[in-house]
Write a protein that holds these residues in place. Structure first.
Motif, PDB file in Angstrom:
ATOM      1  N   ALA A 122       0.836  -1.203   0.000  1.00 39.47           N
ATOM      2  CA  ALA A 122       0.000   0.000   0.000  1.00 39.47           C
ATOM      3  C   ALA A 122       0.869   1.251   0.000  1.00 39.47           C
ATOM      4  O   ALA A 122       0.570   2.230  -0.699  1.00 39.47           O
ATOM      5  CB  ALA A 122      -0.925  -0.003   1.211  1.00 39.47           C
ATOM      6  N   GLY A 123       1.944   1.227   0.775  1.00 41.14           N
ATOM      7  CA  GLY A 123       2.842   2.378   0.802  1.00 41.14           C
ATOM      8  C   GLY A 123       3.513   2.639  -0.528  1.00 41.14           C
ATOM      9  O   GLY A 123       3.863   3.783  -0.839  1.00 41.14           O
ATOM     10  N   ARG A 124       3.679   1.595  -1.341  1.00 36.61           N
ATOM     11  CA  ARG A 124       4.346   1.751  -2.631  1.00 36.61           C
ATOM     12  C   ARG A 124       3.385   2.015  -3.788  1.00 36.61           C
ATOM     13  O   ARG A 124       3.767   2.673  -4.766  1.00 36.61           O
ATOM     14  CB  ARG A 124       5.160   0.491  -2.946  1.00 36.61           C
ATOM     15  CG  ARG A 124       6.325   0.248  -2.009  1.00 36.61           C
ATOM     16  CD  ARG A 124       7.046  -1.043  -2.351  1.00 36.61           C
ATOM     17  NE  ARG A 124       7.579  -1.036  -3.701  1.00 36.61           N
ATOM     18  CZ  ARG A 124       8.779  -0.583  -4.053  1.00 36.61           C
ATOM     19  NH1 ARG A 124       9.572  -0.083  -3.117  1.00 36.61           N
ATOM     20  NH2 ARG A 124       9.182  -0.640  -5.296  1.00 36.61           N
ATOM     21  N   LEU A 125       2.166   1.507  -3.703  1.00 38.89           N
ATOM     22  CA  LEU A 125       1.291   1.494  -4.868  1.00 38.89           C
ATOM     23  C   LEU A 125       0.102   2.446  -4.798  1.00 38.89           C
ATOM     24  O   LEU A 125      -0.349   2.934  -5.837  1.00 38.89           O
ATOM     25  CB  LEU A 125       0.756   0.067  -5.104  1.00 38.89           C
ATOM     26  CG  LEU A 125       1.798  -0.991  -5.429  1.00 38.89           C
ATOM     27  CD1 LEU A 125       1.156  -2.376  -5.463  1.00 38.89           C
ATOM     28  CD2 LEU A 125       2.465  -0.695  -6.776  1.00 38.89           C
ATOM     29  N   LEU A 126      -0.414   2.696  -3.618  1.00 40.18           N
ATOM     30  CA  LEU A 126      -1.614   3.531  -3.539  1.00 40.18           C
ATOM     31  C   LEU A 126      -1.280   4.969  -3.880  1.00 40.18           C
ATOM     32  O   LEU A 126      -0.222   5.484  -3.505  1.00 40.18           O
ATOM     33  CB  LEU A 126      -2.232   3.458  -2.140  1.00 40.18           C
ATOM     34  CG  LEU A 126      -2.766   2.093  -1.707  1.00 40.18           C
ATOM     35  CD1 LEU A 126      -3.459   2.222  -0.361  1.00 40.18           C
ATOM     36  CD2 LEU A 126      -3.722   1.513  -2.746  1.00 40.18           C
ATOM     37  N   PRO A 127      -2.174   5.650  -4.586  1.00 39.56           N
ATOM     38  CA  PRO A 127      -1.906   7.043  -4.965  1.00 39.56           C
ATOM     39  C   PRO A 127      -1.972   7.964  -3.771  1.00 39.56           C
ATOM     40  O   PRO A 127      -2.720   7.728  -2.817  1.00 39.56           O
ATOM     41  CB  PRO A 127      -3.029   7.357  -5.966  1.00 39.56           C
ATOM     42  CG  PRO A 127      -4.138   6.443  -5.583  1.00 39.56           C
ATOM     43  CD  PRO A 127      -3.472   5.178  -5.104  1.00 39.56           C
ATOM     44  N   GLU A 128      -1.179   9.013  -3.840  1.00 38.39           N
ATOM     45  CA  GLU A 128      -1.226  10.029  -2.801  1.00 38.39           C
ATOM     46  C   GLU A 128      -2.558  10.753  -2.886  1.00 38.39           C
ATOM     47  O   GLU A 128      -2.930  11.259  -3.939  1.00 38.39           O
ATOM     48  CB  GLU A 128      -0.084  11.042  -2.985  1.00 38.39           C
ATOM     49  CG  GLU A 128       1.285  10.478  -2.694  1.00 38.39           C
ATOM     50  CD  GLU A 128       1.568  10.394  -1.203  1.00 38.39           C
ATOM     51  OE1 GLU A 128       0.717  10.882  -0.432  1.00 38.39           O
ATOM     52  OE2 GLU A 128       2.605   9.843  -0.825  1.00 38.39           O
ATOM     53  N   GLY A 129      -3.256  10.802  -1.779  1.00 42.43           N
ATOM     54  CA  GLY A 129      -4.528  11.524  -1.760  1.00 42.43           C
ATOM     55  C   GLY A 129      -4.306  12.976  -1.401  1.00 42.43           C
ATOM     56  O   GLY A 129      -3.369  13.327  -0.698  1.00 42.43           O
ATOM     57  N   ARG A 130      -5.194  13.831  -1.899  1.00 46.83           N
ATOM     58  CA  ARG A 130      -5.119  15.239  -1.572  1.00 46.83           C
ATOM     59  C   ARG A 130      -6.152  15.573  -0.513  1.00 46.83           C
ATOM     60  O   ARG A 130      -7.232  15.010  -0.479  1.00 46.83           O
ATOM     61  CB  ARG A 130      -5.385  16.102  -2.813  1.00 46.83           C
ATOM     62  CG  ARG A 130      -4.376  15.905  -3.913  1.00 46.83           C
ATOM     63  CD  ARG A 130      -4.609  16.899  -5.027  1.00 46.83           C
ATOM     64  NE  ARG A 130      -5.970  16.786  -5.555  1.00 46.83           N
ATOM     65  CZ  ARG A 130      -6.496  17.644  -6.432  1.00 46.83           C
ATOM     66  NH1 ARG A 130      -5.784  18.672  -6.840  1.00 46.83           N
ATOM     67  NH2 ARG A 130      -7.720  17.474  -6.882  1.00 46.83           N
ATOM     68  N   ARG A 131      -5.815  16.528   0.331  1.00 46.46           N
ATOM     69  CA  ARG A 131      -6.780  16.992   1.312  1.00 46.46           C
ATOM     70  C   ARG A 131      -7.891  17.735   0.602  1.00 46.46           C
ATOM     71  O   ARG A 131      -7.748  18.208  -0.516  1.00 46.46           O
ATOM     72  CB  ARG A 131      -6.098  17.922   2.324  1.00 46.46           C
ATOM     73  CG  ARG A 131      -5.053  17.243   3.171  1.00 46.46           C
ATOM     74  CD  ARG A 131      -4.511  18.155   4.238  1.00 46.46           C
ATOM     75  NE  ARG A 131      -5.576  18.601   5.133  1.00 46.46           N
ATOM     76  CZ  ARG A 131      -5.361  19.315   6.232  1.00 46.46           C
ATOM     77  NH1 ARG A 131      -4.130  19.647   6.568  1.00 46.46           N
ATOM     78  NH2 ARG A 131      -6.357  19.687   6.997  1.00 46.46           N
ATOM     79  N   ALA A 132      -9.025  17.803   1.258  1.00 46.23           N
ATOM     80  CA  ALA A 132     -10.159  18.508   0.673  1.00 46.23           C
ATOM     81  C   ALA A 132      -9.773  19.946   0.355  1.00 46.23           C
ATOM     82  O   ALA A 132      -9.045  20.599   1.105  1.00 46.23           O
ATOM     83  CB  ALA A 132     -11.340  18.487   1.638  1.00 46.23           C
ATOM     84  N   GLU A 133     -10.237  20.440  -0.814  1.00 44.97           N
ATOM     85  CA  GLU A 133      -9.885  21.789  -1.233  1.00 44.97           C
ATOM     86  C   GLU A 133     -10.433  22.837  -0.271  1.00 44.97           C
ATOM     87  O   GLU A 133      -9.816  23.863  -0.035  1.00 44.97           O
ATOM     88  CB  GLU A 133     -10.412  22.041  -2.651  1.00 44.97           C
ATOM     89  CG  GLU A 133      -9.742  21.158  -3.701  1.00 44.97           C
ATOM     90  CD  GLU A 133     -10.264  21.452  -5.087  1.00 44.97           C
ATOM     91  OE1 GLU A 133     -11.118  22.354  -5.213  1.00 44.97           O
ATOM     92  OE2 GLU A 133      -9.825  20.785  -6.032  1.00 44.97           O
ATOM     93  N   ARG A 134     -11.595  22.582   0.261  1.00 43.64           N
ATOM     94  CA  ARG A 134     -12.186  23.494   1.227  1.00 43.64           C
ATOM     95  C   ARG A 134     -12.063  22.891   2.619  1.00 43.64           C
ATOM     96  O   ARG A 134     -12.695  21.893   2.908  1.00 43.64           O
ATOM     97  CB  ARG A 134     -13.661  23.743   0.913  1.00 43.64           C
ATOM     98  CG  ARG A 134     -13.874  24.469  -0.408  1.00 43.64           C
ATOM     99  CD  ARG A 134     -15.355  24.712  -0.620  1.00 43.64           C
ATOM    100  NE  ARG A 134     -15.596  25.428  -1.868  1.00 43.64           N
ATOM    101  CZ  ARG A 134     -16.815  25.767  -2.300  1.00 43.64           C
ATOM    102  NH1 ARG A 134     -17.885  25.425  -1.586  1.00 43.64           N
ATOM    103  NH2 ARG A 134     -16.955  26.424  -3.434  1.00 43.64           N
TER     104      ARG A 134
END
Length: 256
Positions: A211-223
């Motif tokens: 999971a640390g290698r393959l899962l995409p980096e998620g972004r925090r909510a814009e608001r």
């Protein structure tokens, strides 16, 4: 011919499914990496949901070895499901706020640690507390799996991905008692229940590493938005008010 997970996204597809660029971290996913990330999500869902049913077959062995009362025996099984359900909605919001990948990794770390704690439990109180904490860890992971599938696949391709997820849910529920029985048969009924937790720790660690290698980096909510603490509290009280009388009655253990 049935398609494999790596065929879910064609090379010309973009993450929003409409020909427009999606989030950068998702756009960088190749079909191969996306398929591997899907496999990691499915594996994590399987491991967390398997724990709902696999322990039930070991209950008589745990009762005998740890001298569980009827109430403790019920809490050791249903307590996992209770805490699992209680944290689903809050953990989903945490994933939106801080990133699904990050919360997924935290949940898998806790799930692995609590697996060790359950396996080494010296008494009933330790086991029940560990099972409650393990349910919280599983509840942290589950919403992130659903959110990651939404994040990784465009709308037109999500149906098949969620089909794999749905099949995993059904399989984990059906196969749990069979696996638990096989483990008890292989390791004996005295301490064999401990191996129900021990044997899956390497799989937990493997899922965490991948999971640390393959899962995409998620972004925090814009608001930025605050967590609805009042709503979470009301939901938790409502669920507990329904479940607590059933757990306290020790009904499951008394009906065996």
């Amino acid at each position: 011919m049935a398609k494999k997970p790596e065929d879910l996204t064609a090379p010309h597809d973009t993450p929003d499914g409409k020909g427009r660029p999606g989030p950068a971290e998702t756009a960088r996913l190749t079909p191969g990496r996306r398929a591997r990330a899907l496999a990691v999500c499915i594996a994590a869902a399987f491991l967390t949901l398997l724990d709902v049913s696999i322990v039930t077959v070991a209950l008589p062995s745990m009762e005998h070895h740890l001298h569980l009362s009827s109430s403790q025996a019920t809490w050791s099984i249903a307590g996992y499901t209770l805490t699992f359900g209680l944290v689903l909605i809050p953990s989903g919001r945490l994933g939106d706020e801080f990133g699904r990948r990050k919360v997924f990794l935290v949940g898998m770390v806790l799930f692995t640690v609590t697996g060790v704690l359950c396996g080494v439990a010296p008494d009933a109180t330790w086991l029940v507390a560990s099972r409650l904490a393990r349910g919280i860890a599983a509840g942290l992971v589950a919403p992130q799996v659903v959110g990651l599938l939404h994040q990784m696949y465009p709308p037109r391709q999500r149906g098949r991905a969620f089909g794999y997820y749905g099949a995993t849910v059904s399989l984990s529920t059906a196969i749990g008692p069979l696996l638990g029985g096989a483990i008890l048969q292989g390791f004996g009924t005295a301490d064999g229940w401990r191996w129900i937790f021990y044997l899956f720790i390497p799989l937990d660690l493997l899922a965490l590493f991948l999971a640390g290698r393959l899962l995409p980096e998620g972004r925090r909510a814009e608001r930025p938005s605050s967590l609805d603490l009042v709503g979470m509290l009301v939901l938790g009280v409502a669920v507990t008010a329904v479940m607590l009388p059933l757990l306290q009655s020790g009904g499951w253990a008394d009906r065996r």
